[in-house]
Each structure stands twice: as C-alpha cells, then as structure tokens.
Write a protein that holds these residues in place. Structure first.
Motif, PDB file in Angstrom:
ATOM      1  N   LEU A  41      32.325  16.880 -64.193  1.00 41.69           N
ATOM      2  CA  LEU A  41      31.634  17.887 -64.791  1.00 41.69           C
ATOM      3  C   LEU A  41      30.758  18.738 -63.442  1.00 41.69           C
ATOM      4  N   PRO A  42      30.145  17.793 -62.441  1.00 40.54           N
ATOM      5  CA  PRO A  42      29.285  18.592 -61.451  1.00 40.54           C
ATOM      6  C   PRO A  42      30.261  19.361 -60.434  1.00 40.54           C
ATOM      7  N   SER A  43      31.455  19.054 -60.336  1.00 38.23           N
ATOM      8  CA  SER A  43      32.293  20.118 -59.548  1.00 38.23           C
ATOM      9  C   SER A  43      32.515  21.279 -60.441  1.00 38.23           C
ATOM     10  N   ILE A  44      32.829  21.019 -61.589  1.00 36.44           N
ATOM     11  CA  ILE A  44      32.980  22.305 -62.690  1.00 36.44           C
ATOM     12  C   ILE A  44      31.832  23.358 -62.863  1.00 36.44           C
ATOM     13  N   GLY A  45      30.658  22.464 -62.740  1.00 36.14           N
ATOM     14  CA  GLY A  45      29.585  23.246 -62.873  1.00 36.14           C
ATOM     15  C   GLY A  45      29.308  24.177 -61.662  1.00 36.14           C
ATOM     16  N   ASN A  46      29.462  23.521 -60.257  1.00 34.46           N
ATOM     17  CA  ASN A  46      29.518  24.366 -59.340  1.00 34.46           C
ATOM     18  C   ASN A  46      30.544  25.306 -59.222  1.00 34.46           C
ATOM     19  N   LEU A  48      32.173  27.323 -61.441  1.00 32.02           N
ATOM     20  CA  LEU A  48      32.020  27.962 -62.499  1.00 32.02           C
ATOM     21  C   LEU A  48      30.575  28.628 -62.612  1.00 32.02           C
ATOM     22  N   ASN A  49      29.768  28.228 -61.647  1.00 30.44           N
ATOM     23  CA  ASN A  49      28.401  28.401 -61.806  1.00 30.44           C
ATOM     24  C   ASN A  49      27.602  28.460 -63.117  1.00 30.44           C
ATOM     25  N   PHE A  50      28.004  27.143 -63.647  1.00 33.01           N
ATOM     26  CA  PHE A  50      27.256  26.799 -65.004  1.00 33.01           C
ATOM     27  C   PHE A  50      26.055  26.187 -64.808  1.00 33.01           C
ATOM     28  N   ALA A  51      25.145  26.644 -65.769  1.00 33.50           N
ATOM     29  CA  ALA A  51      23.779  25.911 -65.829  1.00 33.50           C
ATOM     30  C   ALA A  51      24.076  24.422 -66.233  1.00 33.50           C
ATOM     31  N   PRO A  52      23.228  23.638 -65.965  1.00 31.30           N
ATOM     32  CA  PRO A  52      23.308  22.183 -66.233  1.00 31.30           C
ATOM     33  C   PRO A  52      23.396  21.730 -67.540  1.00 31.30           C
ATOM     34  N   GLU A  53      22.594  22.613 -68.400  1.00 29.90           N
ATOM     35  CA  GLU A  53      22.617  22.479 -69.722  1.00 29.90           C
ATOM     36  C   GLU A  53      23.530  22.991 -70.607  1.00 29.90           C
ATOM     37  N   ASN A  54      24.418  23.728 -69.775  1.00 30.71           N
ATOM     38  CA  ASN A  54      25.589  24.447 -70.599  1.00 30.71           C
ATOM     39  C   ASN A  54      26.848  23.564 -70.238  1.00 30.71           C
ATOM     40  N   LEU A  55      26.917  22.391 -69.592  1.00 35.76           N
ATOM     41  CA  LEU A  55      28.089  21.829 -69.023  1.00 35.76           C
ATOM     42  C   LEU A  55      28.610  20.748 -70.240  1.00 35.76           C
ATOM     43  N   SER A  56      27.805  20.701 -71.332  1.00 33.83           N
ATOM     44  CA  SER A  56      27.979  19.908 -72.486  1.00 33.83           C
ATOM     45  C   SER A  56      29.091  20.522 -73.407  1.00 33.83           C
ATOM     46  N   TRP A  57      29.000  22.092 -73.154  1.00 33.93           N
ATOM     47  CA  TRP A  57      30.195  22.788 -73.774  1.00 33.93           C
ATOM     48  C   TRP A  57      31.333  22.518 -73.111  1.00 33.93           C
TER      49      TRP A  57
END
Length: 108
Positions: A41-46, A48-57
């Motif tokens: 998840l941290p790599s995916i968030g970085n 795709l420029n996702f906010a941490p609160e949107n990573l649950s999606w």
C-alpha cells in the motif's frame, strides 16, 4: 511421532484431517495475498499519488474484484470442467508472465 500422525491413526479417523488440508491451505493463501497487498500500500499510494485515507479503497477494490472473479471461475469450472479450466488458467498465467517479462525495458 510418525509421518502418518498428521493424518491420524488409520484411515477412518485420519480421512477427516486429511481432507481438511486443502481448505486450510486455501485460507492461508487468501490471507497471504491480502497481506501482500497491505504491505504494498505505501508504494501504491506514492506511485498513484493517493492520500493515505483513500488507500483503503485500493484494498476494497482488490478484494471485491478477487471475490467476484473467484465466483466466476467457480461457475466456469462447473460449466467447462475443472481440469479444462485449470489448464486454460495455467496457460493464461504463463502467457501473462512471459508478456510481463520484457527484457528491453528492464531497469539496470
């Protein structure tokens, strides 16, 4: 403690334990698969420029897609036969693996 102690003593009592191994193994791999997504998840968030609160999606979308395709695969196995569908899946997996291994664009 012998080799056969995993399956119990004798076939009637041991068959129950023996036939419980595949569902337990399947459950282990489902949990392992989810853990791999959670670790990534941290790599995916970085990336795709996702906010941490949107990573649950990301996890929800992955698990819903996985569950839907699992049900679709089960129904296809009922219609086409388990062995045939397994071979089709194996060929598709191998083809995807070879297609994803592009030696020209490997990072050095």
């Amino acid at each position: 403690m012998g080799v056969y102690s995993l399956f119990g003593e004798g076939f009637p009592g041991g068959a129950k334990n023996f036939f419980a191994i595949p569902p337990r193994t399947t459950q282990f791999f489902l949990i392992l698969d989810t853990a791999i997504v959670l670790v990534a998840l941290p790599s995916i968030g970085n990336d795709l420029n996702f906010a941490p609160e949107n990573l649950s999606w990301v996890v929800n979308a992955y698990m819903l897609t996985f569950g839907g395709l699992l049900m679709l695969g089960g129904r296809a196995a009922d219609l086409l036969g388990r062995r045939r569908l397994f071979m089709i899946g194996l060929i598709l997996f191998a083809g995807g693996t070879f297609a994803g291994d592009d030696p020209v664009h490997r990072p050095s």
